[in-house]
Design a protein around this motif. Structure first.
Motif: not given
Lengths: 332, 374
Positions: B51-60
């Motif tokens: 979730q902390y990687c670029s391009g991601y959110t908690n949901l995705s």
């Protein structure tokens, strides 16, 4: 042999079997169901149950080896590729206008196993004398839990009931067919078995069960022809590899012109082997949306001539792959 | 919002999740024996940090992880995963056995666990892993949060608990111990005329006097052929002694399967740059020998490795007959033709460069499809 086997082929009156069996299907209801399946609409669980029980009443009367008259179009593995099955009916002719013989593996791998199977079942209920369904190795509880049909049913219905109804149908499917009587075409999903020398031996098998892990019934659904001497172990983990001699002996003993089978992916759609004594036909084009193969069906005419029709995948159809599709798998 | 280039990189990094999910599945299905205990800590690290990687959110991130790990892998994927892992392990082990004090350099290994397994088994081997910073961070957190992994890599580092994107961003992506070096670097940069300062992080812990085995498992295929050339030549020039390359990747064979694969992967945003440019074993031979200047080239495809090609060769098969029998019993195989087809499109290439007479003998222990070039 059941009496169904001995009946001379009659196109009229078409619903004779249903009448004999006292099945009361309203042709309208059935026609509507067929339309709904073709459009991938949700079929209520109760309707699936009803279709399955109706088709079982028909299949229970059929022999292990069905007698099929010419002309008939023989089709190989579909594996849930409903849109390609629909393409087949459009190009090869709709049922009942064209008579069809399907060599199993209706389900698993593709995205629309349930719809593909239900469509064939609904056609069988509506036109029992114009379509013959033979069991493939994927018409089994064990295999469908690994290769997708089970998951698809649970995903679509939230329970295992529909899968259970279908699996019950699987147990009643014929093991093979003979097209054109003596000197005709022996049709089976997989291939030969070291335990089976004559077609009569198949006729007396008790087929109404889950596909066993070994023995004659298993081999008929699992074996593959190969350039081997005699019988060899199959890398699939079930069935055998069998060579040209085994095929020639079987053809000779049983007065058969040709063995038509499916089960193996053929990039060119079909492949004749062993001096044209055996042919593999494959129906699913671009198998698993990955293999890039073309597909084919084999039509046997009244003089037992063979005509192959090849066709490509229905990829232009946006519905062929659902939007929430599982990933196509590679090693990446 | 990610730029188009960032999107491509995100898709490339996401392939590590696929590879991890495949190894997890093969492990669960008992292909890998004894079971690989290091897969789980890597999955845990992804579960908390993707979730902390670029391009991601908690949901995705949650959605991605559920879809990657939630689906059952097909028997042919399990089998292919096992075969590739096993045979790269096999070659690596032969290398370590021959040279004892040596180093393994894994390019873009992501969450691969090979390093841990070999560091645990061989006391004198040095293991380097180079990948994108986000990938090395995922691995670093996995190591620091797992006592077993920490002791294997001999790290004294504190366990870290990441709770925000900022914290993840600030985490140093590198981890260096006596025998283990986890280094973040975008290897594609090597083709852009770097100064010696730019490559310092790559070479600081690299012992150019040691025999070195460079591994690329589905990594170089995401770089262009010219980047491939630069990456290979870079490591070739850094090593004063023997440097060996072992490359596993897909190739198109210029057929309809390859064309379909290109199309399917493009839909996922993945562009395999060497796939069509180096479409078969022969073009790879030419590339490795003529363009990269390597020798002792040996090539095979995975269909051969899996025993799906019938040979009259008297050489030892890649996988022992007893082991093939064991894995044949694990799951029924649906389509042998399909396995052949898929595996034919993956190659394993070996090549080396050695200024002296030293050569990697152990690589001859197994059967290569083309091994008469040297």
């Amino acid at each position: 042999m059941s009496r169904y086997d001995e009946l001379p082929w009659k196109f009229e009156p078409r619903p004779s079997t249903s009448q004999r069996l006292n099945i009361h299907t309203s042709p309208n209801t059935n026609a509507r169901t067929i339309q709904n399946i073709k459009q991938c609409k949700h079929i209520p669980e109760a309707d699936v149950e009803e279709l399955c029980s109706k088709v079982i009443e028909l299949l229970i009367q059929e022999a292990n080896i069905q007698h099929v008259d010419t002309p008939v179009t023989i089709c190989g593995d579909i594996h849930g590729q409903l849109h390609d099955l629909l393409t087949l009916f459009k190009t090869g002719g709709e049922c009942p206008g064209t008579q069809y013989l399907f060599l199993g593996d209706f389900v698993d791998r593709g995205f629309y196993s349930l719809e593909s199977f239900l469509l064939l079942v609904a056609l069988k209920v509506r036109y029992p004398d114009r379509i013959t369904l033979v069991r493939g190795n994927h018409e089994s509880r064990q295999i469908t839990t690994v290769y997708g049909f089970y998951d698809e049913c649970v995903r679509k219905y939230g329970s295992v009931n529909v899968w259970r109804y279908c699996c019950e149908v699987f147990d009643y499917l014929s093991l093979g067919a003979i097209v054109g009587g003596k000197g005709g075409v022996f049709c089976i999903h997989g291939g030969l078995s070291p335990d089976i020398e004559t077609v009569d031996q198949i006729r007396i098998l008790d087929r109404k069960q889950e596909v066993p892990h070994e023995g004659g019934m298993c081999d008929l659904l699992w074996s593959d022809p190969e350039d081997v001497q005699g019988w060899a172990i199959s890398p699939r983990g079930a069935g055998f590899l069998f060579g040209e001699n085994e095929v020639n002996t079987f053809l000779h003993h049983n007065n058969i012109l040709l063995i038509a089978r499916a089960h193996q992916l053929v990039m060119e759609g079909y492949k004749e082997m062993f001096n044209q004594g055996l042919v593999t036909v494959w129906l699913a084009p671009n198998y698993c949306y990955r293999c890039g193969n073309i597909a084919s069906v084999l039509t046997i005419d009244d003089d037992l001539n063979r005509e192959y029709k090849v066709f490509e995948a229905a990829t232009q159809d946006v519905g062929a792959i659902p939007s929430k599709k599982p990933a196509v798998e590679y090693f990446i | 919002m990610l730029s188009p280039l960032e999107k491509i990189d995100k898709a490339i990094r996401a392939t590590d999740l696929d590879a991890l999910a495949c190894r997890h599945s093969a492990n669960q299905a008992n292909y890998i024996t004894p079971q690989d205990p290091f897969i789980e800590p890597l999955i845990l690290s992804y579960k908390s940090n993707l979730q902390y990687c670029s391009g991601y959110t908690n949901l995705s991130a949650g959605r991605t992880l559920r879809s990657v790990f939630g689906e059952r892998k097909l028997p042919l994927i399990n089998r292919g995963t096992y075969l590739r892992t096993k045979l790269i392990d096999q070659v690596t082990e032969e290398f370590i056995k021959q040279f004892d004090v040596c180093q393994i350099l894994s390019l873009g290994g992501g969450s691969d666990t090979r390093g841990f397994r070999f560091l645990e088994k061989f006391e004198r081997v040095i293991y380097h892993e180079i990948d994108f910073p986000e990938s090395t961070k995922i691995k670093k957190v996995a190591i620091l949060r797992n006592e077993k992994l920490k002791s294997i890599v001999e790290s004294q580092g504190e366990s870290v608990d990441i709770t925000s994107k900022e914290q993840f961003q600030q985490l140093s992506p590198n981890l260096h111990t006596k025998r283990y070096h986890l280094q973040s670097y975008d290897l594609r940069k090597l083709s852009s005329g770097l100064t010696s300062e730019d490559v310092i992080p790559l070479l600081k812990h690299f012992d150019s006097s040691l025999p070195t085995l460079v591994l690329s498992e589905c990594v170089l295929c995401y770089a262009s052929p010219s980047e491939n050339e630069e990456i290979i030549k870079f490591w070739k020039h850094q090593c004063r002694g023997l440097v060996s390359f072992l490359i596993y990747e897909p190739m198109s064979l210029n057929d309809s399967f390859g064309a379909t694969m290109t199309k399917n992967l493009l839909q996922r945003g993945i562009n395999l740059q060497t796939f069509n440019e180096l479409p078969d074993l022969n073009s790879r031979l030419v590339f490795l020998s003529d363009i990269c200047g390597l020798s002792h080239i040996k090539l095979t495809n995975m269909s051969d490795v899996g025993g799906y090609v019938i040979y009259s060769s008297s050489k030892k098969p890649w996988i022992e007959v007893s082991d093939m029998k064991r894995i044949n019993k694990l799951e029924f195989i649906d389509e042998v033709e399909e396995i052949k087809l898929l595996f034919e499109h993956y190659c394993l290439c070996y090549a080396e460069s050695s200024p002296g007479d030293i050569t990697f003998e152990g690589v001859n222990e197994v059967r290569w499809e083309s091994d008469d070039w040297s």
